[in-house]
Design a protein around this motif. Structure first.
Motif, mmCIF file in Angstrom:
data_model
loop_
_atom_site.group_PDB
_atom_site.id
_atom_site.type_symbol
_atom_site.label_atom_id
_atom_site.label_comp_id
_atom_site.label_asym_id
_atom_site.label_seq_id
_atom_site.Cartn_x
_atom_site.Cartn_y
_atom_site.Cartn_z
ATOM 1 N N GLU A 1 0.780 -1.270 0.430
ATOM 2 C CA GLU A 1 -0.156 -0.033 -0.044
ATOM 3 C C GLU A 1 0.473 1.653 -0.274
ATOM 4 O O GLU A 1 1.653 1.584 0.626
ATOM 5 N N ILE A 2 0.648 1.728 -0.432
ATOM 6 C CA ILE A 2 0.901 4.033 -1.018
ATOM 7 C C ILE A 2 0.571 4.841 -0.832
ATOM 8 O O ILE A 2 -0.653 4.632 -1.332
ATOM 9 N N LEU A 3 1.006 5.234 0.370
ATOM 10 C CA LEU A 3 0.716 6.865 0.948
ATOM 11 C C LEU A 3 1.194 8.036 -0.032
ATOM 12 O O LEU A 3 2.451 7.734 0.971
ATOM 13 N N VAL A 4 1.341 8.507 -0.099
ATOM 14 C CA VAL A 4 2.332 10.412 -0.983
ATOM 15 C C VAL A 4 1.118 11.084 -0.121
ATOM 16 O O VAL A 4 0.182 11.115 -1.392
ATOM 17 N N PRO A 5 1.444 12.459 0.938
ATOM 18 C CA PRO A 5 1.355 13.259 0.352
ATOM 19 C C PRO A 5 0.960 14.088 -0.664
ATOM 20 O O PRO A 5 1.700 13.983 -1.921
ATOM 21 N N GLU A 6 -0.283 14.651 -0.860
ATOM 22 C CA GLU A 6 -0.648 15.319 -2.120
ATOM 23 C C GLU A 6 0.598 16.107 -2.841
ATOM 24 O O GLU A 6 0.994 16.456 -1.720
ATOM 25 N N GLY A 7 0.420 16.956 -4.031
ATOM 26 C CA GLY A 7 1.336 17.607 -4.792
ATOM 27 C C GLY A 7 2.649 16.759 -5.142
ATOM 28 O O GLY A 7 3.067 17.611 -6.537
ATOM 29 N N GLY A 8 3.222 16.106 -4.362
ATOM 30 C CA GLY A 8 4.406 15.226 -5.238
ATOM 31 C C GLY A 8 3.538 14.904 -6.073
ATOM 32 O O GLY A 8 4.286 13.306 -5.787
ATOM 33 N N SER A 9 3.345 14.470 -7.268
ATOM 34 C CA SER A 9 2.519 13.431 -7.842
ATOM 35 C C SER A 9 3.460 13.066 -8.585
ATOM 36 O O SER A 9 3.216 11.886 -9.216
ATOM 37 N N ASP A 10 4.588 13.422 -8.524
ATOM 38 C CA ASP A 10 6.249 12.810 -9.396
ATOM 39 C C ASP A 10 6.366 11.533 -8.786
ATOM 40 O O ASP A 10 7.041 10.109 -8.933
ATOM 41 N N ASP A 11 6.462 11.830 -7.109
ATOM 42 C CA ASP A 11 6.548 10.809 -6.266
ATOM 43 C C ASP A 11 5.817 9.428 -6.099
ATOM 44 O O ASP A 11 6.305 8.553 -6.067
ATOM 45 N N HIS A 12 4.703 9.505 -6.430
ATOM 46 C CA HIS A 12 3.788 9.175 -6.651
ATOM 47 C C HIS A 12 4.067 7.616 -7.233
ATOM 48 O O HIS A 12 3.901 6.781 -7.236
ATOM 49 N N LEU A 13 3.862 8.045 -8.363
ATOM 50 C CA LEU A 13 3.960 7.245 -8.949
ATOM 51 C C LEU A 13 5.526 6.335 -9.691
ATOM 52 O O LEU A 13 5.679 5.386 -9.963
ATOM 53 N N GLU A 14 6.329 7.390 -9.232
ATOM 54 C CA GLU A 14 7.520 6.873 -8.838
ATOM 55 C C GLU A 14 8.057 5.729 -8.201
ATOM 56 O O GLU A 14 8.801 4.617 -8.717
ATOM 57 N N ILE A 15 7.016 6.238 -7.083
ATOM 58 C CA ILE A 15 7.236 5.062 -6.608
ATOM 59 C C ILE A 15 6.757 4.057 -7.036
ATOM 60 O O ILE A 15 6.996 2.498 -6.798
ATOM 61 N N LEU A 16 5.585 3.949 -7.457
ATOM 62 C CA LEU A 16 4.231 3.121 -7.865
ATOM 63 C C LEU A 16 5.430 2.290 -8.748
ATOM 64 O O LEU A 16 4.988 0.871 -8.814
ATOM 65 N N SER A 17 5.838 3.022 -9.977
ATOM 66 C CA SER A 17 6.485 2.340 -11.031
ATOM 67 C C SER A 17 8.148 1.658 -11.205
ATOM 68 O O SER A 17 8.340 0.079 -11.510
ATOM 69 N N SER A 18 8.775 2.179 -9.809
ATOM 70 C CA SER A 18 10.264 1.214 -9.284
ATOM 71 C C SER A 18 9.950 0.467 -8.860
ATOM 72 O O SER A 18 9.971 -0.882 -9.111
ATOM 73 N N LEU A 19 8.254 -0.013 -7.567
ATOM 74 C CA LEU A 19 8.145 -1.243 -7.255
ATOM 75 C C LEU A 19 7.695 -2.124 -8.175
ATOM 76 O O LEU A 19 7.740 -2.964 -8.231
ATOM 77 N N SER A 20 7.119 -1.561 -9.304
ATOM 78 C CA SER A 20 6.687 -2.862 -10.026
ATOM 79 C C SER A 20 7.444 -3.307 -10.955
ATOM 80 O O SER A 20 7.606 -4.788 -11.197
ATOM 81 N N ARG A 21 8.505 -2.240 -10.943
ATOM 82 C CA ARG A 21 9.195 -3.005 -11.694
ATOM 83 C C ARG A 21 10.747 -4.018 -10.702
ATOM 84 O O ARG A 21 10.509 -4.812 -12.158
ATOM 85 N N SER A 22 10.559 -3.714 -9.839
ATOM 86 C CA SER A 22 11.156 -4.763 -8.854
ATOM 87 C C SER A 22 10.219 -5.825 -9.266
ATOM 88 O O SER A 22 10.712 -7.501 -8.909
ATOM 89 N N LEU A 23 8.831 -5.971 -8.748
ATOM 90 C CA LEU A 23 8.449 -6.965 -8.842
ATOM 91 C C LEU A 23 8.243 -8.243 -10.384
ATOM 92 O O LEU A 23 7.841 -9.063 -9.899
ATOM 93 N N MET A 24 8.380 -7.044 -11.468
ATOM 94 C CA MET A 24 8.243 -8.453 -12.443
ATOM 95 C C MET A 24 9.155 -9.387 -12.190
ATOM 96 O O MET A 24 9.138 -10.086 -13.255
#
Lengths: 153, 117
Positions: free
Chosen positions: A104-127
């Motif tokens: 579960e990823i929770l990111v404060p509002e505003g840092g929209s790139d953080d949000h996508l970056e964590i999601l994609s990094s995590l997904s990449r590693s889980l592949m």
């Protein structure tokens, strides 16, 4: 990724306890790990943001993985929580497989790139299958954290 | 093999609903489709991933107004690329209102023709 794994996914936010059998309850269960770790100032707001995202479309990404996530000012810093479900949860994933590894990823509002970056990094590693295997085999929160710390770039 | 560069129009990027529509569309076509980030925000590798895998597509981290390269192999390649391009080129249609969850309206429930008063 510019995050320290100890900061993003502290062992306090990792549990090997079996989560509830329902997806909704598991989303709250993971949020509560972050609450107990003192990073949530508005639990209701955070929970609603997670549910809202889930209503849009499922966060079950297949291969036994689900990544519910939200941007919300209910949290004070980017945070990931993890649990592993032996039973498997119905996340309505497109590959119709139950979810066993739930992040579960929770990111404060505003840092929209953080949000996508964590999601994609995590997904990449889980592949990588060996990363998923490592998460299934880990016997402690420290073990989970170590597998991810190694895998996430 | 067919390739195409497409710009991602939806505000959410290749994420959330646009991503699931994209993956669904890829799954509906009988050919092998891969997708790679071109203007990679986070991912420097630009390695193509299986377009029918939600995990793979999420891993690309493609944002709004960034481009992707679509690569298709198989009989329906061109059709598949057309359909995927359409998904990526369509801005999300407004807020879906307050209706509970999946209110994909069934369009105009066509009235039977003979029934006019």
């Amino acid at each position: 990724m510019d995050y320290d794994i100890d900061r993003l996914l502290p062992t306090a936010q990792i549990t090997l306890e079996e989560p509830p059998a329902e997806k909704d309850e598991t989303i709250a269960f993971l949020l509560d790990l972050v609450v107990e770790n003192d990073r949530v100032n508005d639990r209701e707001n955070a929970l609603e943001a997670l549910r809202e995202r889930e209503r849009e479309t499922t966060t079950g990404v297949g291969k036994g993985i689900a990544i519910p996530h939200a941007q919300t000012d209910g949290v004070s810093e980017p945070s990931v929580a993890f649990c592993r479900s032996e039973a498997g949860l119905d996340f309505d994933s497109m590959d119709e497989q139950p979810a066993h590894l739930i992040f579960e990823i929770l990111v404060p509002e505003g840092g929209s790139d953080d949000h996508l970056e964590i999601l994609s990094s995590l997904s990449r590693s889980l592949m990588h299958e060996e990363v998923r295997e490592g998460l299934y085999d880990a016997e402690s929160p420290e073990g989970i954290q170590a597998v991810l710390g190694e895998a996430i770039d | 093999m067919a390739e195409r560069l497409v710009r991602v129009v939806p505000e959410a990027g290749l994420h959330a609903r646009p991503a699931s529509e994209f993956v669904q569309t890829a799954n509906e076509h009988d050919c092998e489709i891969r997708v790679a980030a071109v203007d990679s925000g986070g991912n420097e590798e630009d390695e193509p991933v299986d377009a029918s895998s939600m995990l793979g597509v999420t891993s690309l981290g493609v944002g709004h107004d960034e481009r992707v390269k679509l690569i298709a192999e198989g009989e329906e390649s061109e059709d598949a690329l057309d359909a995927l391009e359409e998904v990526l080129s369509t801005p999300e249609n407004g807020d879906s209102g307050e209706c509970d969850g999946d209110s994909e309206s069934e369009g105009n429930t066509s009235k039977a023709n003979g029934e006019e008063e």
